[in-house]
Motif scaffolding. Structure first.
Motif, PDB file in Angstrom:
ATOM      1  N   GLY A  74       0.719  -1.106  -0.004  1.00 30.70           N
ATOM      2  CA  GLY A  74       0.074  -0.100  -0.195  1.00 30.70           C
ATOM      3  C   GLY A  74       0.867   1.314   0.037  1.00 30.70           C
ATOM      4  O   GLY A  74       0.325   2.359   0.266  1.00 30.70           O
ATOM      5  N   ALA A  75       2.181   1.377  -0.096  1.00 30.90           N
ATOM      6  CA  ALA A  75       2.828   2.234  -0.232  1.00 30.90           C
ATOM      7  C   ALA A  75       2.855   3.227  -1.436  1.00 30.90           C
ATOM      8  O   ALA A  75       2.362   2.592  -2.550  1.00 30.90           O
ATOM      9  CB  ALA A  75       4.400   1.948  -0.046  1.00 30.90           C
ATOM     10  N   ALA A  76       2.866   4.488  -1.383  1.00 31.87           N
ATOM     11  CA  ALA A  76       3.043   5.390  -2.720  1.00 31.87           C
ATOM     12  C   ALA A  76       4.431   5.872  -3.031  1.00 31.87           C
ATOM     13  O   ALA A  76       5.382   5.646  -2.003  1.00 31.87           O
ATOM     14  CB  ALA A  76       2.074   6.785  -2.334  1.00 31.87           C
ATOM     15  N   TYR A  77       4.688   6.178  -4.112  1.00 31.13           N
ATOM     16  CA  TYR A  77       6.112   6.333  -4.295  1.00 31.13           C
ATOM     17  C   TYR A  77       6.122   7.607  -5.547  1.00 31.13           C
ATOM     18  O   TYR A  77       5.016   7.923  -6.143  1.00 31.13           O
ATOM     19  CB  TYR A  77       6.723   5.036  -5.072  1.00 31.13           C
ATOM     20  N   LYS A  78       7.211   7.975  -5.620  1.00 33.06           N
ATOM     21  CA  LYS A  78       7.585   9.065  -6.690  1.00 33.06           C
ATOM     22  C   LYS A  78       9.127   8.719  -7.146  1.00 33.06           C
ATOM     23  O   LYS A  78       9.765   8.464  -6.461  1.00 33.06           O
ATOM     24  CB  LYS A  78       7.377  10.611  -6.029  1.00 33.06           C
ATOM     25  N   ILE A  79       9.190   9.105  -8.678  1.00 37.92           N
ATOM     26  CA  ILE A  79      10.420   8.584  -9.258  1.00 37.92           C
ATOM     27  C   ILE A  79      10.935  10.187  -9.788  1.00 37.92           C
ATOM     28  O   ILE A  79       9.987  10.692 -10.488  1.00 37.92           O
ATOM     29  CB  ILE A  79      10.227   7.640 -10.275  1.00 37.92           C
ATOM     30  N   TYR A  80      12.192  10.418  -9.485  1.00 41.37           N
ATOM     31  CA  TYR A  80      12.732  11.614 -10.010  1.00 41.37           C
ATOM     32  C   TYR A  80      14.238  11.222 -10.822  1.00 41.37           C
ATOM     33  O   TYR A  80      14.634  10.211 -10.693  1.00 41.37           O
ATOM     34  CB  TYR A  80      13.393  12.589  -8.955  1.00 41.37           C
ATOM     35  N   TRP A  81      14.324  12.146 -11.607  1.00 41.37           N
ATOM     36  CA  TRP A  81      15.617  11.939 -12.328  1.00 41.37           C
ATOM     37  C   TRP A  81      16.491  13.162 -12.657  1.00 41.37           C
ATOM     38  O   TRP A  81      15.831  14.226 -12.648  1.00 41.37           O
ATOM     39  CB  TRP A  81      15.512  11.222 -13.898  1.00 41.37           C
ATOM     40  N   SER A  82      17.760  13.089 -12.706  1.00 40.42           N
ATOM     41  CA  SER A  82      18.527  14.110 -12.950  1.00 40.42           C
ATOM     42  C   SER A  82      19.808  13.809 -14.069  1.00 40.42           C
ATOM     43  O   SER A  82      19.873  12.486 -14.253  1.00 40.42           O
ATOM     44  CB  SER A  82      19.347  14.587 -11.553  1.00 40.42           C
TER      45      SER A  82
END
Length: 190
Positions: A74-82
């Motif tokens: 049930g966890a939420a996530y966000k993905i970032y890039w640089s």
């Protein structure tokens, strides 16, 4: 020039882990402990940051970046890039959304950051009944009444300082480092 999708598999077993672990081919929050019912307790959030990887050999220019993720739990996530030209100075992280993100200029290196936020749930914790004599041996804690609390009444043995014709003088030294304040001193006939 034709536009082509290129899939880059990330190795989640290497990188910088903050309150996360890589276990059973999955990136997840690390377990802090368990509640009284045996359910796992996790930190509120955690993150993983990949090691920089070279992309110049694979991609001539970016239109955008998208992510494909399998979710369990049930966890939420966000993905970032640089991205970076030299692998040392990095641009600000930008979130990878379901649709294609804003275009970036071509770069030699890229890295990915994944943030995981735990789902909040209630847990049960059971507390001692505090009625077992001698279990807590601290002289400043009281637990015999069925609740744990600071001891408020202290019995002190007075020293006989001197005798007078009408009685005697008793004395007891009270160090100010042991008590924050004294409300009152009561002397009973003994």
């Amino acid at each position: 020039m034709a536009i082509q999708e290129i899939a880059l598999d990330l190795d989640l077993s290497v990188g910088v882990f903050k309150d996360t672990i890589y276990q059973a081919q999955k990136l997840k929050l690390r377990e802090l402990s368990q509640d009284a019912d045996g359910n796992s307790i996790y930190p509120g959030n955690g993150s993983w940051e990949s090691t920089p990887f070279r992309i110049q050999d694979k991609i001539a220019s970016f239109k955008g970046v998208a992510a494909s993720v399998d979710i369990a739990g049930g966890a939420a996530y966000k993905i970032y890039w640089s991205t970076s030209e030299d692998g040392f100075e990095w641009g600000a992280y930008e979130e990878i959304l379901a649709d294609v993100t804003a275009p970036k200029s071509p770069a030699k290196y890229a890295k990915v950051k994944i943030e995981i936020v735990a789902e909040k749930e209630y847990s049960n914790f059971y507390i001692d009944e505090f009625n077992q004599k001698g279990k807590y041996s601290n002289p400043f804690i009281e637990s015999e009444s069925g609740s744990l609390g600071l001891k408020k009444i202290y019995q002190l043995n007075m020293e006989r300082a001197s005798d007078t014709p009408t009685g005697m003088v008793l004395r007891q030294k009270v160090e100010n480092t042991k008590f924050k304040k004294l409300d009152r001193i009561r002397v009973s006939k003994g």
